[in-house]
Design a protein around this motif. Structure first.
Motif, mmCIF file in Angstrom:
data_model
loop_
_atom_site.group_PDB
_atom_site.id
_atom_site.type_symbol
_atom_site.label_atom_id
_atom_site.label_comp_id
_atom_site.label_asym_id
_atom_site.label_seq_id
_atom_site.Cartn_x
_atom_site.Cartn_y
_atom_site.Cartn_z
ATOM 1 N N THR A 153 0.821 -1.211 0.000
ATOM 2 C CA THR A 153 0.000 0.000 0.000
ATOM 3 C C THR A 153 0.857 1.264 0.000
ATOM 4 N N SER A 154 1.973 1.228 0.690
ATOM 5 C CA SER A 154 2.838 2.413 0.705
ATOM 6 C C SER A 154 3.423 2.698 -0.669
ATOM 7 N N ARG A 155 3.552 1.659 -1.498
ATOM 8 C CA ARG A 155 4.116 1.831 -2.840
ATOM 9 C C ARG A 155 3.067 2.218 -3.879
ATOM 10 N N LEU A 156 1.794 2.095 -3.523
ATOM 11 C CA LEU A 156 0.735 2.388 -4.485
ATOM 12 C C LEU A 156 0.055 3.739 -4.255
ATOM 13 N N THR A 157 0.518 4.494 -3.288
ATOM 14 C CA THR A 157 -0.166 5.743 -2.943
ATOM 15 C C THR A 157 0.356 6.966 -3.686
ATOM 16 N N GLN A 158 1.441 6.817 -4.429
ATOM 17 C CA GLN A 158 1.983 7.979 -5.134
ATOM 18 C C GLN A 158 0.996 8.438 -6.213
ATOM 19 N N GLY A 159 0.456 9.646 -6.013
ATOM 20 C CA GLY A 159 -0.514 10.207 -6.953
ATOM 21 C C GLY A 159 -1.877 9.552 -6.899
ATOM 22 N N ARG A 160 -2.145 8.789 -5.835
ATOM 23 C CA ARG A 160 -3.416 8.082 -5.733
ATOM 24 C C ARG A 160 -4.031 8.232 -4.337
ATOM 25 N N HIS A 161 -5.351 8.129 -4.316
ATOM 26 C CA HIS A 161 -6.064 7.950 -3.053
ATOM 27 C C HIS A 161 -6.426 6.476 -2.982
ATOM 28 N N LEU A 162 -5.729 5.741 -2.121
ATOM 29 C CA LEU A 162 -5.846 4.291 -2.064
ATOM 30 C C LEU A 162 -6.798 3.872 -0.952
ATOM 31 N N THR A 163 -7.798 3.092 -1.320
ATOM 32 C CA THR A 163 -8.669 2.416 -0.367
ATOM 33 C C THR A 163 -8.343 0.935 -0.441
#
Length: 238
Positions: free
Chosen positions: A57-67
């Motif tokens: 999850t920490s790697r997928l949050t760049q430029g994203r709002h992650l749920t």
């Protein structure tokens, strides 16, 4: 006899503490579901931040709002994961990561059954939860698990390879399925204390590969038409 002895002497590690769902980051919305067994649950480290879910999850949050949401339990086979996902309330996810297979291997699940259960799980994710990308994490090469003696390791390693080929065949020719082979080197440093589960370093490498794969797929603008789906039309033989 070796299997009995391994179970008797195994170091029983608990699932790490920490959140199993949440929201983070800002930008384009992305909804992620992680489903799996003890490896997905993070056994081998003390905190979810150091486990697969936290590092991914920490790697997928760049430029994203992650749920995101983690649905994983020690000992779960494909059938158990299917039942668990069926019990979830209605909601929508964009991407699902499946980390299953080790317990199917140790229970000596037949390829046909593994194929059917994986198909059912993928169909459920698509139809009920709107998942548009499913990443199938490869079954680990159990022949290299430090906790397993020979020839038990060789036997389980052979069966793990068989079930991994089932996942590879499922993904072949399907635009919304990706089989991600387990490519880590057989390094003892990548194993936890029990010699069976991943260490923090292994979770980091796994999460990095998953994130790169998901980012590449989400940024791809040209995809085959949905009619190209052929999942579960090829029967698996014993």
């Amino acid at each position: 006899m070796q299997a009995v002895n391994v179970r008797r002497r195994a170091l029983n590690l608990t699932e790490p503490s920490g959140p199993r769902f949440g929201q983070q980051g800002q930008g384009t919305p992305l909804r992620l579901l992680i489903v799996g067994d003890s490896s997905a649950a993070g056994v081998g480290v003390g905190r979810q931040n150091d486990a697969l879910s936290g590092q991914l999850t920490s790697r997928l949050t760049q430029g994203r709002h992650l749920t995101w949401r983690l649905e994983a339990t020690t000992g779960h086979r494909s059938a158990d994961a299917l039942a668990r996902v069926r019990a979830l309330p209605p909601q929508t996810f964009d991407v699902a990561v499946l980390a299953l297979g080790v317990n199917d291997v140790t229970r000596l699940a037949r390829r046909r059954r593994f194929h059917m259960e994986q198909c059912a799980l993928i169909k459920l994710l698509r139809d009920r939860f709107g998942v548009r990308l499913v990443v199938l994490s490869g079954v680990p090469p159990m022949a290299y698990f430090p906790a397993l003696p020979q020839p038990l390791a060789w036997v389980l390693g052979r069966h793990a390879a068989r079930l991994d080929r089932v996942l590879s065949n499922l993904a072949a020719g399907n635009h919304d399925l990706i089989h991600l082979p387990f490519t880590m080197a057989p390094d003892p440093a990548l194993a936890a204390q029990d010699g069976y589960h991943p260490s923090a370093a292994a979770y980091s490498l796994w999460a990095e590969t998953l994130a790169e794969t998901i980012n590449a797929e989400l940024s791809c603008t040209s995809r085959p038409a949905p009619q190209a789906r052929r999942i579960c039309r090829t029967n698996e033989t014993e």
